[in-house]
Design a protein around this motif. Structure first.
Motif, PDB file in Angstrom:
ATOM      1  N   THR A 330      -7.254   6.593  12.726  1.00 22.52           N
ATOM      2  CA  THR A 330      -7.624   5.381  11.987  1.00 22.52           C
ATOM      3  C   THR A 330      -7.432   5.549  10.484  1.00 22.52           C
ATOM      4  OG1 THR A 330      -9.909   6.127  11.890  1.00 22.52           O
ATOM      5  CG2 THR A 330      -9.312   4.685  13.723  1.00 22.52           C
ATOM      6  N   ARG A 331      -6.922   6.721  10.079  1.00 23.96           N
ATOM      7  CA  ARG A 331      -6.759   7.001   8.646  1.00 23.96           C
ATOM      8  C   ARG A 331      -5.354   7.533   8.375  1.00 23.96           C
ATOM      9  NH1 ARG A 331     -10.184   4.937   5.283  1.00 23.96           N
ATOM     10  NH2 ARG A 331     -11.875   4.202   6.579  1.00 23.96           N
ATOM     11  N   LEU A 332      -4.791   7.157   7.252  1.00 26.71           N
ATOM     12  CA  LEU A 332      -3.469   7.693   6.900  1.00 26.71           C
ATOM     13  C   LEU A 332      -3.536   9.200   6.699  1.00 26.71           C
ATOM     14  CD1 LEU A 332      -2.142   4.979   4.411  1.00 26.71           C
ATOM     15  CD2 LEU A 332      -1.432   5.381   6.783  1.00 26.71           C
ATOM     16  N   SER A 333      -4.709   9.693   6.247  1.00 22.83           N
ATOM     17  CA  SER A 333      -4.844  11.143   6.019  1.00 22.83           C
ATOM     18  C   SER A 333      -4.703  11.926   7.317  1.00 22.83           C
ATOM     19  CB  SER A 333      -6.202  11.437   5.364  1.00 22.83           C
ATOM     20  OG  SER A 333      -7.241  10.846   6.121  1.00 22.83           O
ATOM     21  N   GLU A 334      -4.928  11.276   8.448  1.00 21.57           N
ATOM     22  CA  GLU A 334      -4.820  11.985   9.735  1.00 21.57           C
ATOM     23  C   GLU A 334      -3.391  12.058  10.252  1.00 21.57           C
ATOM     24  OE1 GLU A 334      -7.592  10.382  12.742  1.00 21.57           O
ATOM     25  OE2 GLU A 334      -8.541   9.293  11.098  1.00 21.57           O
ATOM     26  N   VAL A 335      -2.476  11.313   9.639  1.00 26.34           N
ATOM     27  CA  VAL A 335      -1.125  11.237  10.218  1.00 26.34           C
ATOM     28  C   VAL A 335      -0.054  11.779   9.276  1.00 26.34           C
ATOM     29  CG1 VAL A 335      -1.673   9.347  11.777  1.00 26.34           C
ATOM     30  CG2 VAL A 335      -0.910   8.815   9.452  1.00 26.34           C
ATOM     31  N   GLY A 336      -0.493  12.640   8.346  1.00 27.65           N
ATOM     32  CA  GLY A 336       0.497  13.361   7.550  1.00 27.65           C
ATOM     33  C   GLY A 336       0.938  12.686   6.269  1.00 27.65           C
ATOM     34  N   VAL A 337       0.246  11.627   5.866  1.00 24.35           N
ATOM     35  CA  VAL A 337       0.571  11.031   4.566  1.00 24.35           C
ATOM     36  C   VAL A 337      -0.316  11.706   3.517  1.00 24.35           C
ATOM     37  CG1 VAL A 337       0.648   8.892   3.207  1.00 24.35           C
ATOM     38  CG2 VAL A 337       1.074   8.824   5.682  1.00 24.35           C
ATOM     39  N   PRO A 338       0.266  12.376   2.531  1.00 23.97           N
ATOM     40  CA  PRO A 338      -0.551  13.037   1.500  1.00 23.97           C
ATOM     41  C   PRO A 338      -1.052  11.998   0.487  1.00 23.97           C
ATOM     42  CG  PRO A 338       1.767  13.373   1.034  1.00 23.97           C
ATOM     43  CD  PRO A 338       1.703  12.569   2.304  1.00 23.97           C
ATOM     44  N   ARG A 339      -2.235  12.243  -0.078  1.00 21.21           N
ATOM     45  CA  ARG A 339      -2.780  11.279  -1.038  1.00 21.21           C
ATOM     46  C   ARG A 339      -1.788  11.018  -2.173  1.00 21.21           C
ATOM     47  NH1 ARG A 339      -7.238   8.627  -2.661  1.00 21.21           N
ATOM     48  NH2 ARG A 339      -8.707   9.453  -1.174  1.00 21.21           N
ATOM     49  N   GLU A 340      -1.113  12.094  -2.628  1.00 23.93           N
ATOM     50  CA  GLU A 340      -0.211  11.922  -3.759  1.00 23.93           C
ATOM     51  C   GLU A 340       1.052  11.139  -3.358  1.00 23.93           C
ATOM     52  OE1 GLU A 340      -1.259  14.642  -2.446  1.00 23.93           O
ATOM     53  OE2 GLU A 340       0.358  16.073  -2.012  1.00 23.93           O
ATOM     54  N   GLY A 341       1.192  10.906  -2.052  1.00 19.09           N
ATOM     55  CA  GLY A 341       2.363  10.127  -1.616  1.00 19.09           C
ATOM     56  C   GLY A 341       2.097   8.627  -1.555  1.00 19.09           C
ATOM     57  N   LEU A 342       0.839   8.232  -1.718  1.00 24.94           N
ATOM     58  CA  LEU A 342       0.502   6.810  -1.533  1.00 24.94           C
ATOM     59  C   LEU A 342       1.249   5.902  -2.504  1.00 24.94           C
ATOM     60  CD1 LEU A 342      -3.353   6.919  -0.824  1.00 24.94           C
ATOM     61  CD2 LEU A 342      -1.440   6.872   0.803  1.00 24.94           C
ATOM     62  N   GLU A 343       1.417   6.399  -3.723  1.00 26.50           N
ATOM     63  CA  GLU A 343       2.081   5.569  -4.720  1.00 26.50           C
ATOM     64  C   GLU A 343       3.529   5.256  -4.299  1.00 26.50           C
ATOM     65  OE1 GLU A 343       2.031   5.620  -9.565  1.00 26.50           O
ATOM     66  OE2 GLU A 343       0.504   6.681  -8.406  1.00 26.50           O
ATOM     67  N   ALA A 344       4.198   6.305  -3.817  1.00 25.17           N
ATOM     68  CA  ALA A 344       5.576   6.100  -3.368  1.00 25.17           C
ATOM     69  C   ALA A 344       5.621   5.130  -2.191  1.00 25.17           C
ATOM     70  CB  ALA A 344       6.205   7.436  -2.975  1.00 25.17           C
ATOM     71  N   VAL A 345       4.640   5.234  -1.301  1.00 25.14           N
ATOM     72  CA  VAL A 345       4.576   4.316  -0.158  1.00 25.14           C
ATOM     73  C   VAL A 345       4.404   2.875  -0.673  1.00 25.14           C
ATOM     74  CG1 VAL A 345       3.230   3.613   1.869  1.00 25.14           C
ATOM     75  CG2 VAL A 345       3.664   6.045   1.450  1.00 25.14           C
ATOM     76  N   ALA A 346       3.495   2.717  -1.630  1.00 20.67           N
ATOM     77  CA  ALA A 346       3.247   1.377  -2.170  1.00 20.67           C
ATOM     78  C   ALA A 346       4.494   0.811  -2.835  1.00 20.67           C
ATOM     79  CB  ALA A 346       2.085   1.426  -3.164  1.00 20.67           C
ATOM     80  N   GLU A 347       5.194   1.657  -3.603  1.00 22.31           N
ATOM     81  CA  GLU A 347       6.419   1.208  -4.277  1.00 22.31           C
ATOM     82  C   GLU A 347       7.466   0.748  -3.263  1.00 22.31           C
ATOM     83  OE1 GLU A 347       7.061   0.858  -7.448  1.00 22.31           O
ATOM     84  OE2 GLU A 347       5.267   1.805  -8.297  1.00 22.31           O
ATOM     85  N   ALA A 348       7.627   1.541  -2.224  1.00 19.11           N
ATOM     86  CA  ALA A 348       8.623   1.198  -1.203  1.00 19.11           C
ATOM     87  C   ALA A 348       8.208  -0.071  -0.461  1.00 19.11           C
ATOM     88  CB  ALA A 348       8.801   2.355  -0.221  1.00 19.11           C
ATOM     89  N   ALA A 349       6.915  -0.187  -0.158  1.00 11.87           N
ATOM     90  CA  ALA A 349       6.434  -1.349   0.590  1.00 11.87           C
ATOM     91  C   ALA A 349       6.585  -2.633  -0.226  1.00 11.87           C
ATOM     92  CB  ALA A 349       4.981  -1.149   1.002  1.00 11.87           C
ATOM     93  N   ALA A 350       6.412  -2.509  -1.540  1.00 13.02           N
ATOM     94  CA  ALA A 350       6.457  -3.705  -2.398  1.00 13.02           C
ATOM     95  C   ALA A 350       7.839  -4.357  -2.420  1.00 13.02           C
ATOM     96  CB  ALA A 350       6.022  -3.351  -3.817  1.00 13.02           C
ATOM     97  N   VAL A 351       8.870  -3.615  -2.059  1.00 10.87           N
ATOM     98  CA  VAL A 351      10.210  -4.210  -2.023  1.00 10.87           C
ATOM     99  C   VAL A 351      10.784  -4.249  -0.612  1.00 10.87           C
ATOM    100  CG1 VAL A 351      10.778  -3.732  -4.430  1.00 10.87           C
ATOM    101  CG2 VAL A 351      11.229  -1.989  -2.691  1.00 10.87           C
TER     102      VAL A 351
END
Lengths: 375, 142, 375, 142
Positions: A330-351
Motif C-alpha cells: 500500500t506504500r511506494l516505499s514497499e515497492v522499490g521507489v526511493p524517497r529521493e526518486g519521487l521528484e523524478a516520478v512527479a516530473e515524468a508524470a506531469a508530462v
C-alpha cells in the motif's frame, strides 16, 4: 450537464461466457488458418491449448504459436513476432494472454499489414487502412486491451514506453472466458483487478468522459465491488467471470474517455522503478481520488454508490482496504521507489499523456505531494 | 471558406507566431531543450511549417522556424486542416480530443509532443496579440 | 448473476455536440462527394441545408439529395433511391432524418453495394462484405437507428414490415446535434421520446440483456427522466441534446439486447391499424412493465431508481404520467384500434420477433389481456 | 469431431425428425399452413434438407421433406453448422441469439420463421425420443 462533445464507439465485438473458448471456431466461421501470439508461461499452463485444441478439432489450422512475449513487451519482440508471422500463411491472429501479449499482437498486426518498422508507426491516426483480423483472449482481468485501440510497447534501447493509437488497432473480436484466468495467482488477480478499477474510476472522472463511458465505467465499478474479493480468494468461476467482464467494460470506457493522474504516476513509477502497473495503480488510486474529489465530489460520490458504499469518502476507504485485502503493498516505499526518486516520478508524470484528461489540473508539484503521501 | 486565403497568409500568421515563440524568453528555451524537429503539415491551404530545435538557431532565436518543404528528418509530424491549427493556437482546442477525433494526426512519439504542451501555454495569449499587431484583427476568435 | 453469454459491440462511431453538423466536413476528412437521403419536410424546414451548406463551404460536393422518403418507407422507395444513387458518383451516403430516412439509407446502401433487389436481401447475416460509408444524422430522438444494425422497410404490396439485420448495416458515423430537432413538434418529441424510453426499458428487461446493454439502458433512462419534459415543452437546446444522446444510448443497448412484448404489440398495432410506433409504445409501456414486473421486479425497481423514483411501482406511474404530460393518447381506443381488433393484434404480436426476448413468456392470450387493459 | 459422421447420418437423424414432424398431428398442420419452402443448408457435414409446405405432400404427411439439392425456390434459407442444428432440435439453442451470434444465417423473411417457433416446440421432445428409437442414444444431449 452533458459535455459539449461526446464521442463513442466500440469497434471490437465482445463475446463472453464460461467455456466460450471451446466455441471459438463458431465465432471464427470462415477462417481456416490462425496464428497464435502468447507467452511461454501460458503455453506451460496449458491455457494456449485450451484455445488451440478445440480450434483444431473443428478443422481450423493453427499454423504457429509465437510464445516469446515477455511481461513488458519490447520493439524487438514485436519485430521478431512479425517475422514469425510473415513466414506463415494465416487469416487471423489470435492473442492469448495479458495486456503485454495483446498489445504485442496489435503491434505485429500493424507491422505485417503496413510493411513498416514499428518505430515508424508511432502516433495517432497513422493507419489509413484496416489491418488483418485480430482476436484477443485475455488471461488477466485488468488491462482491457482486448477492446481498446491502444498499444504500449517498450523501446529497450531508450527505456521509453511507446504509444500506438488507432481505431484500426482494436481487436475485431474479444473472447472472454473465465477458464482463461483459472491459474491466475491471487496477487496478480488483485493487482490486475485494481488496474481495472483504476480504469473505471479514472475514465469516469476524466475530462473526456461522456454518458456512454460513464455508463460502462459505473457498471464496471459495480461488478468489481461484487467480485474482486472472491476472485482473489476463492477464485471461483463466477467471480473470475465477473472480473473479466468488468475489466472489458472499464476498457471500453477508458478507450474513449482516457485516464488521469493515477495512471500518469503509475506510468512514471513503472518507467523509472519497474513498479508493476497494477500495483502502482492500487497504491496511488486512493490518493488520486482524494486529490480529484476537490473538484469532482459528486462524481466520486456516484462511484461510491456504484461500489455499494454511501459516498466518496467511504469509497476512498473501500478502495484502500480492497487493495490491502488483496495482499498488495500500500506504500511506494514497499515497492522499490526511493524517497529521493519521487521528484523524478512527479516530473515524468506531469508530462505523461494521461495527466491531460485528469479533472483537476495536476502539475509536478501537486503530483509530488500525492507521491509523498503514498510513499 | 477557411481562415487563411493562401499559404502566404498562413505563414504570416502562424509562421509569425512561431517566430515570436522562438524569441520568447519562456517558451523558447523549453522548446529548444526538447531538441525535436516538428513538422506541421497543413491542408486548406496546403502549407508546411517546421520547428527545428535540433540544429543551431539564428541569432536571437531559440530555434529555427522554416516555411515550406524541406529535407529535415522530422521526429514528429502533425497533420491538420489550417483552420484547426488556427483554433488550436487560441487555446480553443483540446489537443487530446482533437487527436482522438482525428482532427489532427500525429506521426512519431506523441509523448514528446504532449510534454511540450504545458510550455506553449503563453502562445495562446500571444497569438491574438500578434494578430492584432499585424492588422489581422478579423481573424481573432472570441 | 451475469448471463451465461454476453455479446456487445457498437460499430458505429458516434459524435455528438451542439453545432456539430457544421463540422461534418472535419469528421468526413478524405471524403469528397456525398449523397444525401432525406425527406421533403426536412428539406422544406431547412434542416437538410444545415448539413449541406457547411459541407459545401468546406469543399465537399453534395452530388444529390434524395428527398422522397415517406414516414414509413417502402421497398419501392428504396429501389428508387438506389437508382438515384447509382446514377451519381459519391463516396459517402448521408442520411438526414428520422428512423424511416435512416433505415431507407441503410437499405439503399445495401442494394447499391450488392446489386441485388431489396426483397432478396431479407434475413440475418445475409451480407458478407462491408457496404459503402454511411453517415446518419437523426432529426428525431427516438428510433436509435443511427447506431443499430437493423432496418425496417414496408412491403406496400403485402403491407408486411420487412426486417433487415446485419452488422454491416450499422452506420459508420452517427452525428448527433440538437439543432436537427429544433423544429420537432411537441407531440412528435413526446412520441419519439417514449419510443426511446421503451427501447431502454425493454433492452434492460430483455432475456438478451448483458452488463454492457444494461449500463447504456440505465443511462438512457436517467437522461430521459432529466430531459423529456423540457424537450417537449420548452424545447431548449440542452434538453433536446439530452434526449438525442439518450436515444442513441438506448439504441446501442437494444441493438444487442433487443426488445420485448411492448414492441411486439406496438408493431402489430402499427401494421394492422397504422398506430404511430412511438404512440403505441407510450400507451403500452406501463402495461408491459406491469406484466413483466411479475418475473423481473428487481430490474423494474432498478429502472425506477435510474428514473429518479423509488421503485418499480412508482416507475410505472411515472411512465404513464410522462406520456400524458407529453400530450399523447393513453388508450388504444383513442388511436383507432377497434375493440374487436384486439384479438388480431394479440395474435400478430405473439409471433413478432420482439416477443422472443421478453423476460416473461407472452402468448396471444397474455397479450390480449394487456391490450384489453390498454384499450 | 462433429455429431454426424456424414450426410447420410444427418439425413437419418435430422431428416428423420423432419419426417416425424410431417406426420405429427400438432406440428404438421401448423407448418403446412405456413405454405413456406424452407431450405436448411448444413456444413460439417455438407448436407441440405428442404421442408416444402407449398406443394402437395405425400399420403399421411402434412408437408414434403426432401434430402439433398433441389430446384425448389426457397422462401427462407437457413444456413448453419450441422452441430448447431443438432443442438437446436434439443431446444438447447436460443434461435434469436444464434442468429445474432452468426451461428445461423437466415435469408428471407425472418418473421415467417419466428412465427413458426411456437409451433415446433413438440420437436424438442420428439428429437431425443426419435434418436433413442433408431439406436442413436449416444447423440442425445443431456
Amino acid at each position: 450537464m452533458l459535455p459539449s462533445f461526446v464521442d463513442f464507439t466500440m469497434r471490437t465485438r465482445l463475446v463472453a461466457g464460461p467455456g466460450l473458448v471451446r466455441e471459438l471456431a463458431t465465432e471464427l466461421a470462415g477462417y481456416e488458418r490462425v496464428l497464435v501470439i502468447s507467452d511461454a508461461q501460458l503455453v506451460k499452463l496449458g491455457l494456449v491449448r485450451e484455445v488451440t485444441e478445440p480450434l483444431e478439432a473443428a478443422g481450423v489450422d493453427v499454423v504457429g504459436v509465437f510464445s516469446d512475449v515477455p511481461p513488458n513487451s519490447e520493439v524487438e519482440v514485436v519485430m521478431a513476432g512479425a517475422g514469425f508471422a510473415r513466414a506463415r500463411q494465416y487469416d487471423a491472429l489470435v492473442a492469448v494472454g495479458g495486456g503485454s501479449v495483446i498489445d504485442t499482437a496489435k503491434a505485429i498486426n500493424m507491422v505485417v499489414a503496413t510493411g513498416q518498422h514499428l518505430l515508424d508507426l508511432q502516433g495517432l491516426g497513422v493507419l489509413d487502412e484496416p489491418l488483418g483480423t485480430l482476436v484477443a483472449i485475455p488471461t488477466t482481468a485488468g488491462t482491457g486491451s482486448e477492446v481498446t485501440s491502444h498499444a504500449v510497447i517498450k523501446d529497450a534501447g531508450t527505456s521509453a514506453k511507446l504509444t500506438f493509437t488507432s481505431p484500426h488497432l482494436a481487436p475485431d473480436l474479444a473472447v472472454i472466458d473465465p477458464v482463461m484466468t483459472r491459474d491466475l495467482p491471487p496477487k496478480l488477480a488483485a493487482s490486475t483487478g485494481m488496474d481495472a478499477l483504476t480504469h473505471a474510476v479514472e475514465a469516469y472522472l476524466s475530462t473526456n468522459a461522456n454518458p456512454f463511458t460513464d455508463a460502462l465505467a459505473l457498471e464496471a465499478t459495480r461488478l468489481i465491488a461484487q467480485n474482486f474479493r472472491r476472485a482473489v480468494r476463492e477464485r471461483d468461476e463466477e467471480s473470475r467471470y465477473g472480473m473479466l467482464v468488468a475489466s472489458s467494460l472499464a476498457g471500453a470506457a477508458f478507450n474513449v474517455a482516457l485516464v488521469g493522474c493515477v495512471h500518469a504516476m503509475a506510468h512514471a513509477c513503472g518507467g523509472l522503478y519497474d513498479v508493476p502497473h497494477g500495483v502502482a495503480n492500487a497504491i496511488l488510486l486512493p490518493w488520486g481520488l482524494e486529490f480529484n474529489r476537490e473538484v469532482a465530489a459528486e462524481r466520486v460520490d456516484e462511484l461510491g454508490r456504484a461500489f455499494g458504499v454511501e459516498d466518496g469518502r467511504q469509497f476512498i476507504e473501500a478502495v484502500s482496504s480492497l487493495a490491502a485485502e488483496g495482499g498488495l503493498p500500500t506504500r511506494l516505499s514497499e515497492v522499490g521507489v526511493p524517497r529521493e526518486g519521487l521528484e523524478a516520478v512527479a516530473e515524468a508524470a506531469a508530462v505523461d499523456g494521461a495527466v491531460f484528461t485528469n479533472p483537476r489540473e495536476a502539475g509536478a508539484e501537486d503530483l509530488l505531494k500525492l507521491l509523498e503521501r503514498a510513499f | 471558406m477557411g481562415v487563411f486565403k493562401d499559404a502566404a497568409e498562413l505563414y504570416e500568421c502562424i509562421g509569425g507566431l512561431f517566430r515570436r515563440g522562438a524569441e520568447h524568453p519562456e517558451m523558447g528555451p523549453k522548446i529548444r531543450a526538447s531538441k525535436l524537429i516538428i513538422k506541421f503539415q497543413y491542408t486548406n491551404p496546403e502549407a508546411q511549417l517546421t520547428i527545428d530545435a535540433k540544429n543551431p538557431p539564428p541569432e536571437g532565436m531559440y530555434f529555427n522556424v522554416i516555411e515550406g518543404e524541406n529535407d529535415l528528418q522530422a521526429d514528429v509530424t502533425m497533420s491538420m486542416e489550417a483552420d484547426v491549427a488556427h483554433k488550436f493556437w487560441f487555446g480553443k482546442l483540446n489537443l487530446v480530443m482533437a487527436l482522438n477525433r482525428g482532427m489532427m494526426r500525429a506521426k512519431g512519439p506523441i509523448a514528446a509532443i504532449l510534454k511540450l504542451l504545458p510550455s506553449i501555454k503563453p502562445a495562446y495569449e500571444l497569438y491574438p496579440q500578434y494578430l492584432r499587431e499585424i492588422g489581422k484583427e478579423d481573424k481573432i476568435m472570441g
